[in-house]
Scaffold this active site. Structure first.
Site, short mmCIF file in Angstrom:
data_model
loop_
_atom_site.label_atom_id
_atom_site.label_comp_id
_atom_site.label_asym_id
_atom_site.label_seq_id
_atom_site.Cartn_x
_atom_site.Cartn_y
_atom_site.Cartn_z
N LYS A 151 0.84 -1.20 0.00
CA LYS A 151 0.00 0.00 0.00
C LYS A 151 0.88 1.26 0.00
O LYS A 151 2.07 1.19 0.30
CB LYS A 151 -0.91 -0.02 1.23
CG LYS A 151 -0.16 0.04 2.56
CD LYS A 151 -1.08 -0.27 3.73
CE LYS A 151 -0.32 -0.18 5.04
NZ LYS A 151 -1.10 -0.71 6.17
N ARG A 163 -10.94 -0.17 13.59
CA ARG A 163 -10.92 0.50 12.28
C ARG A 163 -11.86 -0.18 11.28
O ARG A 163 -12.31 0.44 10.33
CB ARG A 163 -9.48 0.48 11.77
CG ARG A 163 -9.21 1.30 10.55
CD ARG A 163 -7.73 1.44 10.28
NE ARG A 163 -7.09 0.20 9.87
CZ ARG A 163 -5.84 0.11 9.44
NH1 ARG A 163 -5.09 1.20 9.39
NH2 ARG A 163 -5.32 -1.04 9.07
N TYR A 193 15.38 30.35 7.42
CA TYR A 193 14.20 31.09 7.87
C TYR A 193 14.16 31.22 9.39
O TYR A 193 14.48 30.27 10.12
CB TYR A 193 12.93 30.38 7.39
CG TYR A 193 12.75 30.42 5.90
CD1 TYR A 193 12.57 31.63 5.23
CD2 TYR A 193 12.77 29.25 5.15
CE1 TYR A 193 12.41 31.66 3.84
CE2 TYR A 193 12.60 29.27 3.78
CZ TYR A 193 12.42 30.49 3.12
OH TYR A 193 12.27 30.52 1.77
N MET A 218 12.01 24.33 1.88
CA MET A 218 11.27 23.46 0.97
C MET A 218 12.20 22.69 0.04
O MET A 218 11.97 21.50 -0.23
CB MET A 218 10.27 24.29 0.14
CG MET A 218 9.31 23.43 -0.66
SD MET A 218 8.27 24.38 -1.78
CE MET A 218 7.19 25.23 -0.65
C1 LIG Z 1 -0.32 -1.62 6.84
C2 LIG Z 1 -0.86 -2.91 7.30
C3 LIG Z 1 0.00 -4.00 7.51
C4 LIG Z 1 1.51 -3.90 7.44
O1 LIG Z 1 1.99 -3.30 8.63
P1 LIG Z 1 3.56 -3.13 8.95
O2 LIG Z 1 3.57 -2.64 10.34
O3 LIG Z 1 4.08 -2.11 7.98
O4 LIG Z 1 4.19 -4.45 8.79
C5 LIG Z 1 -0.57 -5.22 7.81
N1 LIG Z 1 -1.91 -5.35 7.93
C6 LIG Z 1 -2.77 -4.33 7.75
C7 LIG Z 1 -4.23 -4.54 7.90
C8 LIG Z 1 -2.27 -3.06 7.44
O5 LIG Z 1 -3.11 -2.04 7.28
#
Ligand SMILES: *Cc1c(COP(=O)(O)O)cnc(C)c1O
Length: 349
Positions: A21, A119, A244, A293
């Site tokens: 992801k 979640r 800055y 930046m």
């Molecule tokens: C992002 C995610 C993972 C991977 O987590 P890491 O801590 O990066 O290994 C696994 N399962 C779910 C449901 C996630 O959202």
């Protein structure tokens, strides 16, 4: 990354869903998916349909699992393309079932269970009641069940409890034979715990070379190195402000090198004033004043060898990204995913 994958395989023993992801944690979604396409992975885990399309578009045929909940309008495409959604409610399950029936097919799905993340997923108590109804949806094949660990790197007792609750739930639902895939672990879960009845794991971070537990770090190889170059070297007199807000003022004549990278590239601005360092020609140099930046200034006084054009490591094998994250008061996941498109990704095949 292949070395880290081998480490994950050795530590886990079961099958892997490689989590790609957020553009493979900023490493490049298509490139990582293509590089791992022949690794016999059970799944690539993506956040949403947009990422699933990109993997499919790259010609990769590894099964795709959608880690997040899906929006109703996206589901027809999910069914058509055989992406595997995780289901959090009866309404979602029924909708997928109708869409699959309309296409005359059976869609593989996993049940998501909320054992503490809050979640998504069914609450275990509800799933025990609703499993009969779910089983009645003839155009869905419930091929897996999964849950997520919110604090595997922070709260061992709670996490052990999640492993126990997950096992107890699977037992009530009919035992391990009923679900081809049973999964609970992210990287911290994989590295830190006995896996119980789980036969699939979903590591992300560790495959990109960073362990959520310092103790395992030496078993992992750095994947991403963020580099820039020195663009200018100048000597400024004592009493001269740098960057800055002029929060840093030279106390002595100072040889200042300017580097062509900044928060516009994703190097965190919060490192300003926190003792951040960069690596050039085998040593560290301190960052001066605020990160801007596009440019960062460092002190190279008494390092005559530093010249314009020198390569600078912002993080990588010599300067752990975890150190940058700590100075920025954030986590490595955010640093990786925050590297912006302006940064050219170069791959060593
Ligand atoms: C992002 C995610 C993972 C991977 O987590 P890491 O801590 O990066 O290994 C696994 N399962 C779910 C449901 C996630 O959202």
């Amino acid at each position: 990354m292949r070395q880290n994958l081998a480490t994950a395989r050795e530590a886990f023993g079961g099958a892997l869903m490689v989590v790609v992801k957020a553009g493979a944690y900023g490493h490049g979604l298509e490139e990582i998916a293509k590089a791992l396409a022949t690794e016999q992975l059970a799944f690539f885990g993506v956040a949403n349909v947009g990422e699933a399309r990109r993997i499919a578009g790259a010609g990769v045929s590894t099964p795709i699992y959608l880690l997040g909940a899906t929006w109703a309008e996206e589901r027809e495409e999910i069914v058509a393309r055989n992406w595997v959604p995780c289901i959090s409610s009866m309404a979602e399950a029924e909708h997928f079932n109708r869409l699959a029936a309309a296409k005359g097919k059976c869609l593989k799905v996993h049940l998501a269970v909320d054992t503490g993340m809050g979640r998504g997923g069914f609450l275990a108590e509800h799933l025990k009641v609703q499993i009969g109804e779910l089983d009645g949806l003839k155009n869905l094949e419930i091929e897996g069940i999964g849950s997520h660990l919110p604090s595997a790197d922070e709260d061992e007792d709670f996490t052990q409890g999640q492993f126990r609750d997950f096992r107890a739930l699977v037992d009530v639902l009919g035992g391990t034979e009923r679900f081809k895939w049973r999964h609970l672990s992210n990287s911290a879960g994989l590295l830190g715990y006995e896996q119980g009845i789980c036969n699939l794991s979903r590591p992300g971070l560790m495959l990109y070379g960073v362990s959520p537990f310092p103790g395992f770090q030496e078993r992992l190889a750095t994947v991403m190195t963020l580099k820039s170059r020195v663009t200018l070297v100048r000597t400024l007199p004592a009493g001269h402000g740098i960057s800055y807000g002029r929060q840093f003022v030279t106390e002595r004549p100072t040889r200042v090198a300017t580097i062509g990278i900044g928060y516009g590239d994703g190097y965190p601005r919060h490192v300003s004033g926190k003792g951040g360092e960069v690596w050039i020609r085998n040593r560290r140099f301190p960052i001066l004043g605020r990160i801007t930046m596009d440019q960062i200034m460092i002190d190279v006084t008494a390092a005559d060898e530093i010249q314009e054009g020198d390569e600078v490591e912002m993080f990588g094998p010599h300067l752990p990204v975890a150190e940058v994250a700590e100075k920025a008061e954030t986590i490595v996941w955010e640093i990786f995913t925050g590297i912006t498109p302006r940064v050219l990704r170069c791959y060593k095949a």
